[in-house]
Design a protein around this motif. Structure first.
Motif, PDB file in Angstrom:
ATOM      1  N   CYS A   1     -72.969 -73.096   1.120  1.00 16.69           N
ATOM      2  CA  CYS A   1     -72.082 -73.867   1.988  1.00 16.69           C
ATOM      3  C   CYS A   1     -70.891 -73.011   2.455  1.00 16.69           C
ATOM      4  O   CYS A   1     -71.075 -72.118   3.259  1.00 16.69           O
ATOM      5  N   LEU A   2     -69.690 -73.261   1.939  1.00 14.87           N
ATOM      6  CA  LEU A   2     -68.549 -72.406   2.292  1.00 14.87           C
ATOM      7  C   LEU A   2     -68.888 -70.951   2.010  1.00 14.87           C
ATOM      8  O   LEU A   2     -68.562 -70.058   2.807  1.00 14.87           O
ATOM      9  N   GLY A   3     -69.548 -70.683   0.890  1.00 15.29           N
ATOM     10  CA  GLY A   3     -69.946 -69.317   0.564  1.00 15.29           C
ATOM     11  C   GLY A   3     -70.833 -68.709   1.630  1.00 15.29           C
ATOM     12  O   GLY A   3     -70.676 -67.541   2.007  1.00 15.29           O
ATOM     13  N   ALA A   4     -71.777 -69.499   2.152  1.00 11.22           N
ATOM     14  CA  ALA A   4     -72.680 -69.000   3.192  1.00 11.22           C
ATOM     15  C   ALA A   4     -71.936 -68.719   4.485  1.00 11.22           C
ATOM     16  O   ALA A   4     -72.265 -67.774   5.215  1.00 11.22           O
ATOM     17  N   GLN A   5     -70.930 -69.543   4.781  1.00 12.79           N
ATOM     18  CA  GLN A   5     -70.133 -69.313   5.978  1.00 12.79           C
ATOM     19  C   GLN A   5     -69.292 -68.044   5.850  1.00 12.79           C
ATOM     20  O   GLN A   5     -69.196 -67.248   6.796  1.00 12.79           O
ATOM     21  N   LEU A   6     -68.687 -67.845   4.682  1.00 12.92           N
ATOM     22  CA  LEU A   6     -67.916 -66.612   4.458  1.00 12.92           C
ATOM     23  C   LEU A   6     -68.829 -65.386   4.513  1.00 12.92           C
ATOM     24  O   LEU A   6     -68.449 -64.341   5.055  1.00 12.92           O
ATOM     25  N   LEU A   7     -70.029 -65.526   3.956  1.00 12.46           N
ATOM     26  CA  LEU A   7     -70.990 -64.423   3.997  1.00 12.46           C
ATOM     27  C   LEU A   7     -71.340 -64.072   5.439  1.00 12.46           C
ATOM     28  O   LEU A   7     -71.409 -62.889   5.801  1.00 12.46           O
ATOM     29  N   ALA A   8     -71.560 -65.083   6.261  1.00 11.68           N
ATOM     30  CA  ALA A   8     -71.863 -64.819   7.673  1.00 11.68           C
ATOM     31  C   ALA A   8     -70.726 -64.051   8.335  1.00 11.68           C
ATOM     32  O   ALA A   8     -70.957 -63.087   9.074  1.00 11.68           O
ATOM     33  N   GLN A   9     -69.500 -64.437   8.043  1.00 13.99           N
ATOM     34  CA  GLN A   9     -68.348 -63.766   8.645  1.00 13.99           C
ATOM     35  C   GLN A   9     -68.256 -62.311   8.210  1.00 13.99           C
ATOM     36  O   GLN A   9     -68.093 -61.419   9.056  1.00 13.99           O
ATOM     37  N   VAL A  10     -68.333 -62.052   6.912  1.00  8.24           N
ATOM     38  CA  VAL A  10     -68.162 -60.672   6.447  1.00  8.24           C
ATOM     39  C   VAL A  10     -69.329 -59.791   6.878  1.00  8.24           C
ATOM     40  O   VAL A  10     -69.174 -58.573   7.003  1.00  8.24           O
ATOM     41  N   GLY A  11     -70.472 -60.406   7.134  1.00 10.50           N
ATOM     42  CA  GLY A  11     -71.626 -59.634   7.592  1.00 10.50           C
ATOM     43  C   GLY A  11     -71.599 -59.339   9.076  1.00 10.50           C
ATOM     44  O   GLY A  11     -72.456 -58.616   9.574  1.00 10.50           O
ATOM     45  N   GLY A  12     -70.626 -59.920   9.812  1.00 12.18           N
ATOM     46  CA  GLY A  12     -70.519 -59.670  11.238  1.00 12.18           C
ATOM     47  C   GLY A  12     -70.910 -60.845  12.110  1.00 12.18           C
ATOM     48  O   GLY A  12     -70.879 -60.747  13.343  1.00 12.18           O
ATOM     49  N   GLY A  13     -71.267 -61.988  11.481  1.00 21.83           N
ATOM     50  CA  GLY A  13     -71.544 -63.205  12.235  1.00 21.83           C
ATOM     51  C   GLY A  13     -70.272 -64.002  12.431  1.00 21.83           C
ATOM     52  O   GLY A  13     -69.160 -63.481  12.285  1.00 21.83           O
ATOM     53  N   SER A  14     -70.413 -65.304  12.729  1.00 20.47           N
ATOM     54  CA  SER A  14     -69.224 -66.115  12.963  1.00 20.47           C
ATOM     55  C   SER A  14     -69.491 -67.576  12.631  1.00 20.47           C
ATOM     56  O   SER A  14     -70.637 -68.025  12.546  1.00 20.47           O
ATOM     57  N   THR A  15     -68.385 -68.320  12.448  1.00 18.43           N
ATOM     58  CA  THR A  15     -68.446 -69.751  12.181  1.00 18.43           C
ATOM     59  C   THR A  15     -67.514 -70.476  13.141  1.00 18.43           C
ATOM     60  O   THR A  15     -66.662 -69.856  13.782  1.00 18.43           O
TER      61      THR A  15
END
Length: 243
Positions: free
Chosen positions: A90-104
């Motif tokens: 959840c929040l962890g997956a969103q933070l992971l997307a951000q640090v990997g270069g994706g976005s929320t």
């Protein structure tokens, strides 16, 4: 014994049943609860895997609003760089997307709350954790933000019509789940009682949401407890490789 660092950004989302499944699969859990001031390690040295759970914080919060997430992002970045076995929920997956270069962003279709199904994508059939899952497993949703863009090169593993980025993998061993698999009845009740906006988005009420979640929890356990065991095997393999 293989050691898993468990990051709990909020006491509202402890590992609950997922923690029991992982312990039963032979992992030692090093749990850090950020809301009680427990410090995060500077790096993942001494740990063979990482679990990051959810919370009411927004992935869009800056460092002044949610300073406790600074260290979480740092550890997720390390996990991506070193391909450390990771499960971010959840929040962890969103933070992971951000640090990997994706976005929320704030979810364009409003909050997604309560039990639902997700559908495996074709790539899931070649994934060691997702391949054995049924085509449309039960999950519990509880999020207001969405992952609108995955990191470049990420593998999409599960979707649904409302929010397509439900599960994904970065590298070979780093996984993000937008949905929850760890919940029990007490946890869902706590969330429902404290999130009037989320419950209202379902068009029902607290009792209906809680009853619906309770009805699917046995099916969630049947599917996702073995999934947790397969993730634990990745962590044990890394521990063995490290000697």
């Amino acid at each position: 014994m293989a050691r898993l660092l468990v990051v709990v950004p909020s006491d509202t989302d402890p590992p609950t049943r997922l923690g029991e499944w992982l312990t039963g699969a032979g992992l030692e859990l090093d749990e850090r609860r950020l809301s009680t001031g427990e410090p995060l390690p500077a790096d993942l040295t001494g740990h063979d895997g990482l679990l990051v759970l959810g919370g009411p914080q927004s992935s869009l919060d800056d460092d002044t609003v949610s300073p406790e997430l600074v260290g979480v992002r740092h550890l997720l970045g390390q996990a991506v760089a070193a391909d450390v076995p990771t499960l971010a929920i959840c929040l962890g997956a969103q933070l992971l997307a951000q640090v990997g270069g994706g976005s929320t962003r704030v979810g364009v279709d409003g909050p997604e709350v309560g039990p639902t199904l997700v559908a495996k994508r074709d790539a899931a059939e070649a994934d060691p954790l997702f391949a054995p899952l049924p085509l449309s497993p039960d999950v519990v949703q509880w999020h207001h933000d969405e992952i609108d863009r995955l990191p470049a090169g990420a593998t999409l593993l599960a979707s649904n019509p409302r929010y397509p980025h439900q599960a994904y993998r970065v590298g070979a061993h780093v996984y993000g789940l937008q949905f929850h698999i760890e919940t029990d009845e007490h946890l869902v009740r706590q969330w429902a009682d404290s999130d009037a906006v989320g419950v209202a988005s379902t068009g029902t009420d607290v009792e209906t949401v809680c009853a619906a979640a309770a009805a699917v929890h046995p099916d969630v356990a049947e599917v996702w407890a073995p999934f947790a065991g397969r993730f634990a095997a990745l962590v044990r393999d890394r521990a063995a490789a490290r000697g």
